[in-house]
Design an enzyme around this catalytic site. Structure first.
Site, PDB file in Angstrom:
ATOM      1  N   HIS A   1       1.237  -1.111   0.132  1.00  0.00           N
ATOM      2  CA  HIS A   1       0.122   0.010   0.165  1.00  0.00           C
ATOM      3  C   HIS A   1       0.646   1.260   0.141  1.00  0.00           C
ATOM      4  CE1 HIS A   1      -4.001  -1.818   1.321  1.00  0.00           C
ATOM      5  NE2 HIS A   1      -3.139  -3.229   1.184  1.00  0.00           N
TER       6      HIS A   1
ATOM      7  N   ASP B   1      -6.145   4.595   1.951  1.00  0.00           N
ATOM      8  CA  ASP B   1      -7.156   3.572   1.374  1.00  0.00           C
ATOM      9  C   ASP B   1      -7.988   3.264   3.448  1.00  0.00           C
ATOM     10  OD1 ASP B   1      -4.650   2.948   2.447  1.00  0.00           O
ATOM     11  OD2 ASP B   1      -4.679   1.493   1.139  1.00  0.00           O
TER      12      ASP B   1
END
Length: 492
Positions: free
Chosen positions: A19, A119
């Site tokens: 990520h 996110d």
């Protein structure tokens, strides 16, 4: 009139390697080519790991780009390996007060944040509470996102949670067809969905977090950014656009950042000036072994199998040994990443006979510069856990895959690679010596199946390259993203 101040995007990705790396690619591009001021937030744990692996200069930042850090709520006594993902998922909410303080400090400094990019729902909701646009940068595939969005529907239809543990192994996952998902094939099986559905607990905490996060995407975000390209996932992206806020597909990000193009009508900072810090260094949480690229330079084109199960997955000692002997018996050269934290958990994991047999054909390391490895002409195939960064990098470089999904969205990615894009083959539920040997030979040699997979992989490589050049779909979408989300007049 005075010129508008630059947009200021505060990035805080879920603090694990994949990520962080994807978010940093996007942040770098927006800063260098879109004129966006960036604050990039690490967890304190990852900040320490970056410094150990790349040195303190990796976090020095650059004019208009700075790094910050917040605690992630986990104990700080073990920074060497990846965190326990569920524990991190439940602890990360503890960082929100400190994250809000970063936003307050930015406002007090005269460079207030104009949007937050993240996110995970805690941060996106915190942004909305402070009156800032919440932009979701979703670092999985579009098909993985659509699969996650179905968790609530699967619960409502009584398909999950599973009735008992036997359904994990008695064929239920294969025989249960899920044919009603917009944009997805009608022969999708339950086993092709995100691993969170494989629970028997009606109060499963991870499943609940996934469901609440999906609701956050639907209702609390102003835009959703995906690291994919339209040609690859056109049908599912179209379906997502009907149920989510505006979607911007801007991938593959490594290719896009490598082109150096700027969309028209936005600020172009040009090439990075000499002595500009390498902002990308702040994405690597392990020291990288650059010697592997030199080793690849001594190998024939398409002769080496690259093996890497990513930054979180652990194989058992039995799986490691079976895999090792399968690689040795295949007769092909291989480049294999075994993280130090993985090696530390398995005592005497590789027999001395294996090391002796493969000393001229294998290269083992704890971490590597994966983008450079997959670009190398010596790589013939990739044995992967099907994490989205890894898969997209393989697709971008025309590398066929042997797929061994382990969790999260990896099962969905595997299904698409093997059945829809036809650039992969699935290893199966268990890693077994003979099966590994057979599949490596099948994919690596220039016989019918391997040749067809390589041809399709090269076609997808061409499509990915077309998406990021001037006028390509991702290039155009990035122009829209900057003008509609990150320009000063649209970020207040």
């Amino acid at each position: 009139m005075a010129a508008a101040s630059p947009a200021h995007a505060v990035f805080f990705p879920f603090p694990v390697q994949g990520h962080v790396a994807a978010a940093l690619h996007l942040a770098k591009f927006l800063h260098a080519r879109g004129g966006v001021r960036v604050t990039f937030v690490h967890s304190e744990r990852n900040r320490r790991r970056v410094i150990r692996s790349r040195g303190v200069d990796a976090l020095a930042g650059a004019p208009g780009f700075r790094f910050a850090a917040v605690p992630d709520g986990l104990p700080s006594d073990d920074d060497d390996g990846p965190p326990d993902a569920p524990a991190l998922l439940f602890s990360i909410g503890a960082c929100v007060p400190r994250f809000k303080k970063i936003l307050d400090e930015a406002a007090a400094s005269g460079a207030p944040a104009t949007c937050v990019v993240s996110d995970f729902d805690h941060v996106l909701l915190a942004a909305r509470e402070m009156g800032l646009p919440a932009v979701a940068f979703w670092t999985t595939s579009a098909c993985g996102l659509m699969a996650s969005l179905q968790c609530k529907e699967l619960i409502d239809r009584g398909i999950i949670p599973l009735k008992d543990a036997e359904q994990l192994s008695n064929g239920y996952l294969d025989s249960t067809v899920v044919d009603w998902v917009p944009g997805m094939p009608v022969d999708m099986r339950l086993r092709d969905f995100v691993s969170f559905v494989r629970t028997t607990d009606p109060d499963d905490a991870v499943l609940a977090v996934v469901a609440s996060t999906m609701e956050c995407l639907r209702t609390a975000t102003s835009a959703v950014i995906l690291n994919t390209f339209d040609e690859l996932e056109d049908e599912v992206v179209t379906a997502l656009s009907r149920i989510l806020p505006p979607i911007y597909t801007v991938g593959p990000l490594p290719l896009l950042t490598a082109t150096g193009h700027s969309p028209p009508h936005v600020v172009d900072c040009g090439a990075d000036p000499p002595n500009t810090p390498d902002l990308g260094a702040a994405a690597s949480l392990w020291p990288e072994d650059g010697g592997c690229v030199e080793w690849l330079g001594r190998k024939r084109p398409r002769s080496v199998l690259y093996v890497n199960f990513g930054s979180i997955v652990y194989l058992t000692s039995t799986q490691l040994v079976q895999l090792a002997w399968g690689l040795a018996d295949s007769g092909h050269d291989f480049l294999w990443v075994i993280r130090d934290d993985q090696a530390a958990k398995v005592t005497g994991m590789l027999p001395s006979e294996f090391m002796e047999k493969t000393k001229a054909k294998g290269y083992l390391m704890s971490w590597c510069p994966q983008e450079a490895v997959l670009r190398h002409e010596a790589i013939g195939a990739f044995l992967t856990h099907c994490g989205w960064n890894s898969m997209l990098e393989a697709i971008s470089n025309g590398v066929p895959m042997l797929c061994y999904p382990m969790g999260a969205d990896q099962q969905t990615n595997c299904r698409y690679a093997c059945t829809e894009w036809r650039v992969g083959v699935e290893v199966g539920d268990n890693i077994e010596r003979e099966e590994v040997t057979r599949m490596v030979r099948e994919v690596m040699v220039e016989e019918k199946k391997g040749r067809e997979m390589r041809q399709r992989a090269m076609e997808w490589k061409e499509n990915a390259a077309k998406a990021v050049v001037r006028g390509g779909t991702s290039w155009v979408n990035l122009q829209r993203l900057i003008n509609e989300v990150f320009s000063p007049c649209n970020s207040a």
